[in-house]
Design an enzyme around this catalytic site. Structure first.
Site, short mmCIF file in Angstrom:
data_model
loop_
_atom_site.label_atom_id
_atom_site.label_comp_id
_atom_site.label_asym_id
_atom_site.label_seq_id
_atom_site.Cartn_x
_atom_site.Cartn_y
_atom_site.Cartn_z
N ASP A 276 17.38 29.30 0.96
CA ASP A 276 18.40 29.46 2.01
C ASP A 276 18.62 28.10 2.66
OD1 ASP A 276 20.30 30.44 3.72
OD2 ASP A 276 19.11 32.06 4.52
C1 BGC Z 1 22.26 32.11 5.72
C2 BGC Z 1 22.66 32.52 4.32
C3 BGC Z 1 23.89 31.78 3.90
C4 BGC Z 1 23.60 30.30 3.98
C5 BGC Z 1 24.72 29.41 3.49
C6 BGC Z 1 22.21 30.60 5.90
O1 BGC Z 1 22.10 30.23 7.22
O2 BGC Z 1 21.03 32.68 6.05
O3 BGC Z 1 22.84 33.90 4.28
O4 BGC Z 1 24.27 32.16 2.62
O5 BGC Z 1 23.33 29.97 5.32
O6 BGC Z 1 25.76 29.37 4.39
#
Ligand code: BGC
Length: 768
Positions: A276
């Protein structure tokens, strides 16, 4: 050439063996990947493992320093970056362009929790297909969706992005989304890679506070949280994302057991695992790594192939190799996974995209979004059949509340590309439906209809619409507009009030400790209730809210988890009976926050409540310790939630007969055929969601009181009767036992078929 994803390895992994294999899509893919890998330098390999969100994309692409980008939005920039990668880098490896397309790209569908309320995998798949078609037309080939985190805590803002509390529903709908995104042929330019997230347990954040630790035991990890992730792997999902949380002390981006033993070895997954956003670097503040270098080492060794934005792989990969803290095999494996996914998407053959602006907001996309919003709307209450409204009888309609005309808010959380100018609000849709022109409206509002939606039955304007929001937005505490709203209600013969949450109140990092209506919305409902009119309350929100008091003051209640671009037309059609509600709660609605976590499929306790226990206000003064009944309930909240899982009314009534099974005993390899007779006893054609639940009465570990095992949407005309049959293989009764063995245990079971998880007549059977 189109290569359909084929999972089994036909002639082993070695390139040397390839010559002796017959040419199959898999062997061709392996040969391609191994050949390319053998030509790559360490820097190029680490480059593939790097995903960036900013910087000089073209320069990085030329130097082979990036495998993927996220959040480039300009289509010319995407083209140029891809040109730099394909035409100007040494090996010409295309870059995978990613974006959070969570519930629509331009045409916004209901938030995933609202899509879950449809209990309809077809409409969910369709939504994902529409998202893929729109997003790929602007160069995006990878979305970070579906989110299949089981969510039993409405304080957690990201419950909005989930399919709710049930692992079966989440599995079915998560897989449907994967199918929709990835299409029938991955190399088709409209197919985009799904990313199943967040692996794993993120939704169990302690206290519902985002990013908090989780303490999921192996039993509930396997029996609950992993289920939808496993289904998505079976569906052929190309990528997974590790989650931010640490479970029982191990951050998920460093969890070898989950990433290697379960995902790769048990499930046979051979796509990409991405971290993530900065979740690798965040192992430093987690106190799990001293610095970024050590964090990168932990993630590589655990099997995270690609690093989202924290940059430790490119910064320290070579040093870690030289110090033998990671080995080249891990790097090669990660790069293989990345190249394989690019190959499967056909990017090597067709790295560019056809821009197709006409496809955005195409009429069929808007229709699908409207249908999803209709099917996701839940009728929670309808005293004296106040709904639907009869447009020939309503002479003056009062439209009230801060969500009645909030085009941005109705789209919900995680919308980066949807435009509020294209949202049709309930005010616009109702006015358009009733053919009320702006100058005919009582009040200052001038509406502007952007999307025309199909509406067969327009009548010439005989209804006067008064719009008085009362409050400017959901958190508004300024009560000065409430008297005008009350006066509008007094003048009207139907009063519809749209309340709820702005979209920013749910989603990532937007957890709440108080999930009642914000601002002065409670006061608005209180004031409207003093008019003595039947209040029709429509709630648009990102989570279940604790609104028992406001429900008591309303005659009818519709609940629409942020319904997206076409939320207005969907609600207008439901309010005026052109569509009949069929949505069901995908998550239990608590009466008060103190009941959380509250979910229907909890384990049987040793002291279940008998419901004859004494509640708080009946307890005699100086009562003795044992006088209340020593069972599992709250003195002040009683036994029940506000609404249970799977609940939702219709404008018609259904009679559901007792369930029958085709036998009373089954072998381990048998199939249970269960049926019931359902009749539409009302006077409107409508759809009911029949739900099949089971209970395993005695297990080697305690078992849930009820578990959803199947569901079906059944549409019946007034008076129509149908026998509905479910086929449930006995193998579906399997669970993980105390020794983490998966199987069905012999014994007695109960089975229910009902239109919610509420008690109903059961059928008993045995597994021998
Ligand atoms: C979130 C994800 C997301 C990623 C990319 C993160 O902060 O937890 O779900 O896909 O950012 O934007």
């Amino acid at each position: 050439m189109a290569v359909k994803y084929v999972k089994n390895i036909i002639c082993g992994g070695s390139v040397l063996l390839m010559a002796s294999c017959t040419e199959t899509p898999v062997s061709k893919e392996n040969a391609f990947v191994e050949n390319l890998l053998s030509q790559m330098t360490i820097d190029e390999k680490l480059g593939q493992m790097n995903q960036v969100a900013w910087g000089d994309w073209c320069d990085m692409a030329k130097k082979g320093q990036i495998g993927s980008v996220l959040n480039i939005t300009n289509i010319n920039d995407i083209r140029e970056m891809q040109r730099c990668a394909v035409e100007e880098s040494r090996l010409g490896i295309p870059v995978l362009v990613a974006r959070d397309v969570i519930h629509g790209y331009k045409t916004i569908f209901p938030i995933p929790l609202g899509q879950a309320a449809t209990f309809n995998p077809e409409i969910v798949e369709k939504g994902a297909r529409v998202s893929a078609i729109e997003a790929s037309s602007e160069g995006i080939r990878w979305t970070f969706s579906p989110m299949v985190d089981i969510s039993r805590d409405p304080r957690w803002g990201r419950i909005a992005e989930s399919f709710g509390e049930d692992q079966y529903l989440s599995s079915v709908l998560g897989s449907a989304m994967v199918r929709g995104y990835q299409g029938d042929d991955l190399t088709d330019p409209t197919s985009i890679a799904a990313c199943v997230k967040h692996f794993v347990g993120y939704g169990a954040a302690e206290g519902g506070r985002d990013y908090n630790s989780t303490y999921i035991t192996e039993n509930s990890l396997r029996n609950v949280y992993l289920k939808p992730f496993q289904s998505a792997a079976q569906e052929g999902a190309l990528t997974y994302m590790t989650s931010f949380n640490d479970n029982d002390g191990i951050p998920c981006s460093a969890n070898k057991k989950i990433l290697k033993d379960i995902l790769r070895k048990e499930w046979g997954f051979d796509g990409v695992v991405v971290s993530d956003w900065a979740s690798i670097g965040e192992m430093v503040p987690h106190g799990f790594a001293h610095d970024n270098k050590e964090a990168g080492m932990q993630a590589i060794n655990a099997g995270v192939d690609m690093e989202m934005v924290s940059g430790s792989y490119v910064a320290y990969g070579k040093e870690l190799l030289a110090e033998k803290k990671i080995d080249i095999k891990s790097i090669d494996e990660a790069v293989r996974n990345i190249l394989r996914v690019k190959y499967r998407l056909g990017l090597f053959e067709n790295p560019y995209f056809e821009n197709n602006p006409e496809i955005l907001y195409a009429p069929e996309h808007l229709d699908a979004a409207k249908q999803a919003a209709i099917e996701g709307t839940i009728l929670l209450k309808n005293e004296r059949n106040v709904l639907p409204l009869d447009r020939n009888k309503v002479k003056t309609l009062a439209i009230i509340g801060p969500l009645a005309d909030a085009p941005y808010e109705q789209m919900g959380t995680w919308v980066f590309d949807g435009e509020k100018e294209r949202s049709v609000t309930p005010l616009t849709a109702i006015s358009q439906m009733l053919n009320v022109s702006a100058d005919k409206m009582d009040g200052q509002y001038k509406f502007n209809v952007v999307n025309n939606y199909s509406n067969s039955n327009k009548v010439s304007g005989t209804t006067n619409v008064i719009f008085e929001p009362g409050l400017a937005y959901s958190r508004d505490k300024n009560k000065s507009g409430i008297p005008a709203a009350v006066s509008a209600a007094r003048r009207a013969d139907a009063v519809v009030v749209f309340v709820g949450e702005e979209s920013i109140l749910s989603g990532e990092a937007h957890s709440l400790a108080d999930i009642s209506l914000q601002g002065a919305q409670k006061e608005l409902i209180d004031a409207l209730a003093t008019t003595g009119k039947d209040i029709i309350m429509v709630v648009m929100a990102g989570r279940p809210l604790t609104i028992g008091d406001q429900i008591d003051k309303s005659a009818a209640v519709l609940y629409s988890f942020h319904p997206g671009t076409m939320g207005g037309p969907a609600l207008a059609e439901i309010i005026f009976g052109e569509a009949v509600p069929s949505g069901k709660t995908p998550v239990t609605f608590p009466k008060m926050v103190g009941q959380i976590p509250l979910y229907y499929n909890h384990n049987m306790t040793g002291r279940p409540a008998s419901r004859t226990e004494t509640l708080l206000n009946e307890i005699p003064v100086e009562a003795g310790q044992t006088s209340l009944g020593c069972t599992s309930f709250y003195l002040d909240a009683g036994f029940d939630p506000l609404y249970p899982f799977g609940y939702g009314l219709s404008y018609t009534t259904f009679e559901i007969g007792a369930p029958k099974t085709d036998a009373t005993e089954y072998n381990m390899n048998g199939v249970i055929t269960a049926s019931c007779v359902i009749t539409n006893t009302g006077n409107m054609e409508a759809t009911e969601v029949l739900q099949l639940y089971i209970r395993d009465l005695v297990g080697s570990v305690t078992r849930p009181v009820k578990e959803l095992k199947a569901f079906e949407r059944v549409t019946l005309k007034p008076g129509e009767t149908k026998e509905v049959t479910f086929s449930l293989p006995v193998s579906e009764l399997a669970f993980w036992d105390a020794d983490m063995k998966y199987g069905v245990e012999k014994g007695d079971f109960l089975l229910w078929i009902n239109n919610s998880s509420l008690p109903s007549e059961s059928a008993a059977f045995k597994v021998k």
